[in-house]
Each structure stands twice: as C-alpha cells, then as structure tokens.
Design a protein around this motif. Structure first.
Motif, mmCIF file in Angstrom:
data_model
loop_
_atom_site.group_PDB
_atom_site.id
_atom_site.type_symbol
_atom_site.label_atom_id
_atom_site.label_comp_id
_atom_site.label_asym_id
_atom_site.label_seq_id
_atom_site.Cartn_x
_atom_site.Cartn_y
_atom_site.Cartn_z
ATOM 1 N N ALA B 84 -29.286 99.725 8.204
ATOM 2 C CA ALA B 84 -27.947 99.912 8.751
ATOM 3 C C ALA B 84 -27.217 98.578 8.872
ATOM 4 N N LEU B 85 -27.935 97.527 9.230
ATOM 5 C CA LEU B 85 -27.316 96.216 9.365
ATOM 6 C C LEU B 85 -27.048 95.597 7.999
ATOM 7 N N GLY B 86 -27.758 96.029 6.980
ATOM 8 C CA GLY B 86 -27.597 95.467 5.658
ATOM 9 C C GLY B 86 -28.107 94.051 5.537
ATOM 10 N N ILE B 87 -29.205 93.741 6.187
ATOM 11 C CA ILE B 87 -29.731 92.384 6.138
ATOM 12 C C ILE B 87 -31.010 92.357 5.315
ATOM 13 N N GLU B 88 -31.325 91.178 4.842
ATOM 14 C CA GLU B 88 -32.549 90.964 4.080
ATOM 15 C C GLU B 88 -33.527 90.203 4.961
ATOM 16 N N VAL B 89 -34.748 90.697 5.037
ATOM 17 C CA VAL B 89 -35.761 90.094 5.896
ATOM 18 C C VAL B 89 -36.394 88.928 5.139
ATOM 19 N N PRO B 90 -36.759 87.818 5.828
ATOM 20 C CA PRO B 90 -37.438 86.710 5.146
ATOM 21 C C PRO B 90 -38.704 87.186 4.446
ATOM 22 N N GLU B 91 -39.013 86.543 3.332
ATOM 23 C CA GLU B 91 -40.101 87.055 2.503
ATOM 24 C C GLU B 91 -41.445 86.959 3.212
ATOM 25 N N ARG B 92 -41.656 85.889 3.960
ATOM 26 C CA ARG B 92 -42.920 85.757 4.678
ATOM 27 C C ARG B 92 -43.095 86.903 5.680
ATOM 28 N N ALA B 93 -41.997 87.268 6.341
ATOM 29 C CA ALA B 93 -42.081 88.385 7.287
ATOM 30 C C ALA B 93 -42.427 89.675 6.568
ATOM 31 N N GLN B 94 -41.885 89.834 5.345
ATOM 32 C CA GLN B 94 -42.210 91.056 4.603
ATOM 33 C C GLN B 94 -43.697 91.122 4.284
ATOM 34 N N TYR B 95 -44.255 89.974 3.862
ATOM 35 C CA TYR B 95 -45.683 89.962 3.570
ATOM 36 C C TYR B 95 -46.490 90.238 4.836
ATOM 37 N N LEU B 96 -46.057 89.632 5.942
ATOM 38 C CA LEU B 96 -46.805 89.853 7.190
ATOM 39 C C LEU B 96 -46.771 91.330 7.581
ATOM 40 N N ARG B 97 -45.617 91.948 7.381
ATOM 41 C CA ARG B 97 -45.523 93.377 7.711
ATOM 42 C C ARG B 97 -46.451 94.196 6.824
ATOM 43 N N VAL B 98 -46.534 93.823 5.561
ATOM 44 C CA VAL B 98 -47.415 94.574 4.655
ATOM 45 C C VAL B 98 -48.865 94.427 5.108
ATOM 46 N N VAL B 99 -49.253 93.181 5.454
ATOM 47 C CA VAL B 99 -50.628 92.976 5.914
ATOM 48 C C VAL B 99 -50.892 93.795 7.168
ATOM 49 N N ALA B 100 -49.948 93.736 8.106
ATOM 50 C CA ALA B 100 -50.137 94.481 9.354
ATOM 51 C C ALA B 100 -50.204 95.980 9.078
ATOM 52 N N ASP B 101 -49.371 96.472 8.176
ATOM 53 C CA ASP B 101 -49.388 97.898 7.839
ATOM 54 C C ASP B 101 -50.729 98.315 7.267
ATOM 55 N N GLU B 102 -51.265 97.484 6.403
ATOM 56 C CA GLU B 102 -52.520 97.880 5.753
ATOM 57 C C GLU B 102 -53.690 97.813 6.740
ATOM 58 N N ILE B 103 -53.664 96.807 7.635
ATOM 59 C CA ILE B 103 -54.693 96.789 8.690
ATOM 60 C C ILE B 103 -54.586 98.067 9.506
ATOM 61 N N CYS B 104 -53.344 98.436 9.805
ATOM 62 C CA CYS B 104 -53.128 99.657 10.597
ATOM 63 C C CYS B 104 -53.620 100.874 9.842
ATOM 64 N N ARG B 105 -53.393 100.885 8.522
ATOM 65 C CA ARG B 105 -53.831 102.050 7.742
ATOM 66 C C ARG B 105 -55.349 102.163 7.780
ATOM 67 N N ILE B 106 -56.027 101.020 7.629
ATOM 68 C CA ILE B 106 -57.494 101.078 7.626
ATOM 69 C C ILE B 106 -57.998 101.541 8.979
ATOM 70 N N GLN B 107 -57.446 100.973 10.058
ATOM 71 C CA GLN B 107 -58.004 101.355 11.369
ATOM 72 C C GLN B 107 -57.650 102.798 11.707
ATOM 73 N N SER B 108 -56.511 103.277 11.240
ATOM 74 C CA SER B 108 -56.181 104.680 11.487
ATOM 75 C C SER B 108 -57.114 105.597 10.695
ATOM 76 N N HIS B 109 -57.384 105.237 9.446
ATOM 77 C CA HIS B 109 -58.301 106.059 8.652
ATOM 78 C C HIS B 109 -59.698 106.027 9.245
ATOM 79 N N LEU B 110 -60.082 104.870 9.821
ATOM 80 C CA LEU B 110 -61.416 104.802 10.431
ATOM 81 C C LEU B 110 -61.473 105.682 11.668
ATOM 82 N N MET B 111 -60.375 105.717 12.424
ATOM 83 C CA MET B 111 -60.324 106.618 13.577
ATOM 84 C C MET B 111 -60.463 108.065 13.104
ATOM 85 N N TRP B 112 -59.800 108.381 11.986
ATOM 86 C CA TRP B 112 -59.924 109.736 11.445
ATOM 87 C C TRP B 112 -61.355 110.017 11.011
ATOM 88 N N LEU B 113 -61.984 109.013 10.352
ATOM 89 C CA LEU B 113 -63.351 109.228 9.865
ATOM 90 C C LEU B 113 -64.299 109.470 11.037
#
Lengths: 385, 362
Positions: B84-113
């Motif tokens: 909505a703001l139409g802004i571009e996030v710094p690239e390092r922040a984008q990578y950090l978000r991806v890393v955090a998302d994938e950690i979250c995905r693994i721990q969520s799948h482990l909770m499911w397992l």
C-alpha cells in the motif's frame, strides 16, 4: 516363662507342615515363619498380662500356624509380585525415556519411587461416577478386570519352590482367566453411558476374537509337545529336552504378538486409543479405580511375559545346566527381558487400526499358528520329542 | 440387518483436535458416514480489532494468528502495508525475512510432525521432533529474542540485523537437522504400521481439492504443482534455487511426504540465502499514514496460502484488514476426507491438515 519359650525361630525352610506334599514352598515357609514370630510375640505379651491363659498356647498351635501361614503366604506372594510390577513400570519409564531422548522419572533413588507417588496421587482423588452410568456394571466390571489380572499374576509360579498352588490344569486355568477381562471391558464400556467407552469396549471384543484363537492354538502346540498342562511339567520337559523356542519359533512369535494384544499395549491398545477415543473404555473411570486399572495393565503384561517365558524360554531353567540356580531370579530376569521387547515395541510402533488387527489375526497369525501346530504334530509323530 | 448410526462429537476438548474445534462424525459401527466440522470457538474479533490499531501496532497482533507460524503471518501483514505504501524494502532485510520464514516453516512442520506422531499413537516421534524444533526456536531467540511470538518483521524492513555469529549458528543447526531428520523418517517410513495407517486414507482428488480451494501441502499432495514462493515470488525467492515437492496420491501419506521434503528444501533455502546475504541497511523509515487504496499480499505459509487484504483510507489505521486463512479453507475438506474411513483414521487424516485455530477463527 521366658520370651524364647513362645517365639520359635527355627529354620523356616524346614517346615514339616507343608500342605502340598512337596519338599518346600518358600512363600508358605516364610508366611508360617512370620506367624511363628508374630504369634509368639503376641502369645508372650498376652501371657505376661494374664498368666496361664488358654489363648497363648492356641496362638502358637500347629492349626493356627498353618491357617495363618496360608494367609501370610498369599500376602508374601502378592508383595513380591507387586514389587516386580512396580519394577517393570519403572523399567518401562526408564527405557522409554532413553528411547525418546528425554529424562524419565526422577522421584526417589533412580526415580524408583515415582510409582508410589502416582499411587498416592490417584488414591487421594475424588471418587466420581457418571450420573447415568449403570452403577453395578460400572463397579463390578472394573473390579473383575482388576481382580482377574491380580489372580492370574498369583497363579504363575516363579519356581518349583515359589508358588501359591500346584495344580494339574495349570496353564489352562491361566489362559481361561486371562480371557475374562475383555468381556468385562465390554461390560464396563457399556455401563459407563459414554460413546467413547462403548466404542472402546466394542473394540476390545473385536480385538479379542482376532488374537485369542491363534494364541490358544499356540498354547495347544506347547501342551501337546510337553504332554502336560502343569506348568512345572512343561518347564521340566524343556529342561530335559530343549527350550520350545527352538522347535516352535513361529509359535513364539505368534504368541508374543498375541500377548501384546492381550496386554493391550501399543501397537494393539485399540480399546484405549487415546488419539481418537480419549481414553477408550477407561474414559469415565477416575481416581484409584483408574490407578488400579493402570496397575492391572502391568499385571497382565507381567503375566503375558511370564507365560512366554514358561512356554518357550525354559521357565526358571538356565541353558546347558541341569540344576537350578536361584530359579526365581532367573525367571524374573527372563520375564523382564521379554517385557523390555514389549517396551521397545511401544517406543517404536504406532497404533494399528481395528480392521488391520482383524486382518493380522485371521490372515497372518492364525495360519502361522496352525503351521506351528502342524510342525509340533510332525515332531511328536516322528518321535523327536 | 438393522443398523443404527450414531453421532459422536469429537471435540472441542479432544486429544485429536490440537486446538478448540469440533468434528461431529456419524458412525456406522466404526465407519464414518457423515461429518460436520465446527469451528469458531476461538473467534476473538481479530480483524475488527485491527481497525482500531495503528499500522505498527498490528504487527505483534499478527504474530498471535498462529503460534507456530507467527513469522509468516507478521510477514504477510507487513508485505500488505508495504504494497500500500509502495516502498521497496532493503535487500538485506528481504534476505533476513526469507531466512526467518524458512526457519519458521521448519519449526512449524516439526510441530506438525510431533502432533502427527501422537495421533498415530507413538510418543517417540513427538519427542524427537520437538527436540529438533528446539534448535530452530533457539535460532529465533538469537534472531529476535522470542521463541514463538517473534515480532520480527517491520514495515520497511526487519527489526534488527542478524546477531553476531548467527550465520554460523544457522549453518550448524541446518546441517545437524538434516542428519537427524533422517532418524525420524526412518522411524516413520520403515514401519509398516505407520505406512498402513497413512497410505490410502483421507484421499482427496485434484479436482475436489481445486473446487474447495485447498492450498499448501494438502494441495501439493494431490498433484497440483503450485507454490507461491516459486510461481508468484515475493521478497528474494526468485533469486533462490529450490524445488517444490509434489505428490500425486492425495492421501495422508502424500501430505506427510510433501511436508517432510519441504523441510529439506527449506534447509537448502536457508543455506543459499545465507550465502547470498548482501550488506546494507535492514530497515528504512516509512510514513505514518498509508495512502487510501485496496491492496493485498500473499505468502506461502507453512499451512498453505496466507493472504491479507488491506483497505486503507489515508489515516494511520486500516479501514479494513481481511485475512484469508489457509486452514479455514482446508478444514472444509475434512468431511470429504473422512467419509468412508474409520474412526481410527480421523486423527491420522486431521493430523495431516495441520490445524491451527488461531488463524482459522481469528
């Protein structure tokens, strides 16, 4: 009169009053020896208060010593079985903790007192009964479930000198009472007025018809090979010839699978499957009733393992040895070895489905049991045994 | 033969439900002939409450949508606001978000397992999975100071840069986890009991899945080759090389296998993102008020496709914030999945849906 006149601390093993015509029976000897001490002290005290009374000689007479010796014999036997079962619970918790990579019980030395803590906790719980439950069915069914478990645990001899009664039809009666509990589980499931309990009770019945027949066929093979129903004779036959696990390995496997189902342990704990049935047929039981149900599960597990040891692993005998070396301990160690395999299975497997246990029972275990019986008949006709 | 059918209410306090919801099943013996999922016990007016909060205040609330996927939910929210703001996030922040998302995905799948293990009657899988999950929660603690409600993404970046030696910790955990996950797979896949419980139950066809709008592992388990990360890439997923596991059977085992393979892929993504991590700022300053408009952002949540629709009116509070929860849609497939199966299959099937009631009831 002095103290030593009333208390007769003789060798309890050399008891001439043994009622069974055997050389010795340790529980009875311990029981009558205990009464000789307790009764003697009582008689001495009463005689000090009222000198020359008739009660004191009566207390230490042979008849009273025999009768109360029998009572104390049951107490001694039960105490030993009870401690063995607490040890088995402790072993299960420790082994499961090791398998699951977590800490197990930690109350008391090596966590051994956790069972007592659990017992105390369930004992202090309130007695709750569902309002619309069938009161008689609710109470009697669970009493018979628990009572039959304790009864058969008492019918298993630990050695030729450690038993409650030596009866000719030994194994048959044990198997008969072993099969009572699923019927009572069905009654209990019906009486609780709870849908989960009802389904759990029905599952117990469905499970029973699938494993009971292969189990009895294996029992028949063992009895046929030994030529006797008496537990002592079966063990003696194995000592004279070979342990039955060697000619009847198929029977041993079939029996152990059926025994896990009989003891209602994972992977065959369908009647109390907690994932879908909350607690199955035990849902409405609380407090000490539930605690005793849990304890009786371990009694049944003990009996299942003990039957496996008696029927296939040579009972209290050691391999390549003719004389018995502390047979009670040997027997219990073998029982615990089999129980360890059950615990291992619990840590490894999941729970199977109702239709799958019917398939396993009728399509796998039953043909294997018949094959085992066939092998036994061939060996018997061929004169090998 | 006369048979009578019986309604059994499984839930809300039932061991299989993993939360507060009810599955009413009509059983004929043990065979299920009808089923009604009932949800809504956990409704707390999340969307309405957001209309009275400023934009940054909603980030920690978005964490509470799902306890085990908090990172992805706050991520999708900040993505919608950035759109909505139409802004571009710094690239390092984008990578950090991806890393955090994938950690979250693994721990969520482990909770499911872990939950799946107890559903199938084995506690070893439960404890082993939670043991592995603890390593990833420790990574969260290092990255953002919290285990579950992470509160890490910010509008215009992330809250803080990586802590000292975080990259080394990440690599160690991922390497160790990939080895240990094989132990759990061996425990499950080598056991005929687990396989027979999962294979062939809870079958749902590709067409039915499409009609219901199933997303996530449930959809990929019946042969639909679609993943938001690959097909509608956000952040830097288009720069990363990973595969989307797809299975065709559509049964409980297919959903299980998809999730297991996704965990391996997530490890790969974490490795690549850490290797490509550029230097630079992790957060930019953003205006307080969001210009009026209607925007949405979607993201691949561990459970499916999470979508947030933001209608802003030019103030510092959203006019409307609509959440599209993957489980809310997936649970509607519960009836189709359990029909004709046995009562013992209900935990095995519902376990593979991976219920999370926080996002479902909102």
């Amino acid at each position: 009169m002095s103290f030593s006149d009333w208390v007769n601390i003789s060798d309890p093993l050399a008891n001439p009053n043994s009622p069974y015509g055997v050389t010795e029976n340790i529980p009875y000897s311990v029981g009558s020896g205990l009464w000789e001490i307790i009764g003697g002290i009582l008689a001495w005290i009463i005689n000090m208060i009222v000198p020359g009374n008739r009660l004191s000689p009566w207390l230490i007479s042979d008849a009273v010593t025999n009768a109360l010796g029998l009572v104390l014999m049951v107490v001694v036997f039960f105490a030993v079985i009870f401690i063995v079962n607490l040890t088995m619970i402790w072993i299960e918790r420790k082994v499961l903790g090791r398998i699951m990579d977590r800490r197990a019980t930690r109350i008391g030395p090596l966590g051994y007192l956790q069972c007592l803590a659990d017992g105390l906790k369930t004992f202090l719980k309130e007695h709750i009964m569902p309002d619309k439950a069938d009161k008689k069915g609710y109470m009697w069914a669970v009493s018979i479930v628990i009572g039959s478990a304790v009864l058969i645990a008492g019918m298993i001899p630990l050695s030729p000198r450690w038993f409650l009664a030596d009866y000719g039809t030994g194994l048959l009666i044990v198997f008969g009472i072993f099969a009572v509990s699923p019927f009572m589980i069905l009654v209990a499931g019906w009486a609780q007025n709870n849908k989960y309990s009802l389904i759990g009770g029905m599952r117990a019945a469905a499970q029973m018809i699938s494993y009971e027949i292969p189990m009895l066929l294996v029992f028949v093979s063992v009895v046929l090979m030994a030529g006797s129903l008496n537990i002592n004779d079966i063990v003696q036959f194995q000592m004279d010839n070979t342990w039955f696990i060697i000619p009847q390995f198929i029977g041993f496997v079939v029996f152990m699978v059926a025994a896990v189902a009989e003891a209602e342990r994972i992977p065959f704990d369908l009647p109390e499957a907690e994932a879908e049935l909350v607690e199955g047929w035990q849902t409405e039981y609380g407090g000490m009733k539930w605690g005793l149900i849990m304890l009786s599960d371990y009694f049944r597990g003990y009996v299942a393992c003990a039957l496996g040891v008696i029927m296939f692993l040579g009972g209290w005998a050691l391999p390549f040895m003719d004389e018995l070396v502390i047979p009670e301990i040997v027997f219990l160690l073998k029982v615990i070895l089999l129980f360890f395999i059950m615990v291992w299975a619990r840590g490894t497997f999941g729970r199977i489905r109702t239709d799958q246990i019917l398939n396993i029972g009728w399509k796998v275990l039953l043909p294997l049991a018949v094959l085992n019986l066939f092998i036994v008949v061939l060996l018997k006709m061929g004169g090998v045994f | 033969m006369m048979t009578s059918k019986m309604w059994v209410t499984m839930g809300p306090q039932h061991p299989f439900s993993h939360g507060l919801w009810t599955l009413k099943v009509k059983i004929d013996g043990e065979v299920i002939t009808d089923a009604i999922p009932i949800i809504g016990y956990l409704h707390r007016g999340w969307e309405k409450e957001c209309e009275n909060r400023t934009y940054p205040q909603i980030i920690p609330m978005a964490d509470r949508l799902c306890y085990s996927a908090s990172m992805t939910w706050s991520h999708v929210y900040v993505m919608a606001v950035e759109e909505a703001l139409g802004i571009e996030v710094p690239e390092r922040a984008q990578y950090l978000r991806v890393v955090a998302d994938e950690i979250c995905r693994i721990q969520s799948h482990l909770m499911w397992l872990a939950a799946m293990g107890t559903d199938l009657g084995n506690l070893t899988v439960f404890l082993w999975s939670l043991r592995e999950r603890e390593m990833f929660l420790d990574l969260f603690v290092k990255l953002c100071g919290q285990r579950l409600t992470t509160n890490y993404p910010r509008i215009g970046g992330v809250r803080n840069d990586m802590p000292y030696l975080f990259e080394r910790d990440c690599m160690r955990v991922v390497d160790l986890f990939e080895k240990r996950l094989w132990d759990i797979i061996a425990l499950m896949d080598d056991s005929a009991i687990f396989l027979s419980r999962m294979q062939g139950v809870g079958r749902i066809s590709r067409k039915e899945a499409a009609n219901m709008g199933l997303t996530g592992p449930g959809m990929r388990g019946c042969g639909v080759n679609f993943d938001v990360r690959r097909d509608d890439p956000y952040e830097v997923y288009d720069l990363l090389d990973f595969e989307v596991p797809v299975h065709k059977d559509g049964d409980a085992y297919a959903r299980y296998a998809v999730r297991i393979e996704e965990m391996f892929q997530s490890c790969e993504i974490i490795r690549q993102a850490m290797a490509q991590m550029p230097d630079g700022p992790v957060r930019i300053k953003v205006p307080r008020n969001v210009p009026a408009g209607s925007h949405f952002a979607r993201i691949e949540d561990p459970r499916g496709e999470a979508l947030m629709h933001l209608i802003s009116d030019g103030t510092d509070k959203p006019y409307r914030l609509k959440v599209r929860s993957p489980i809310f849609v997936n649970v509607s497939g519960a009836k189709r999945m359990v029909l004709g199966t046995r009562m013992a299959d209900v935990p095995a099937i519902m376990g593979t849906i991976d219920m999370c009631l926080g996002e479902t009831d909102r």
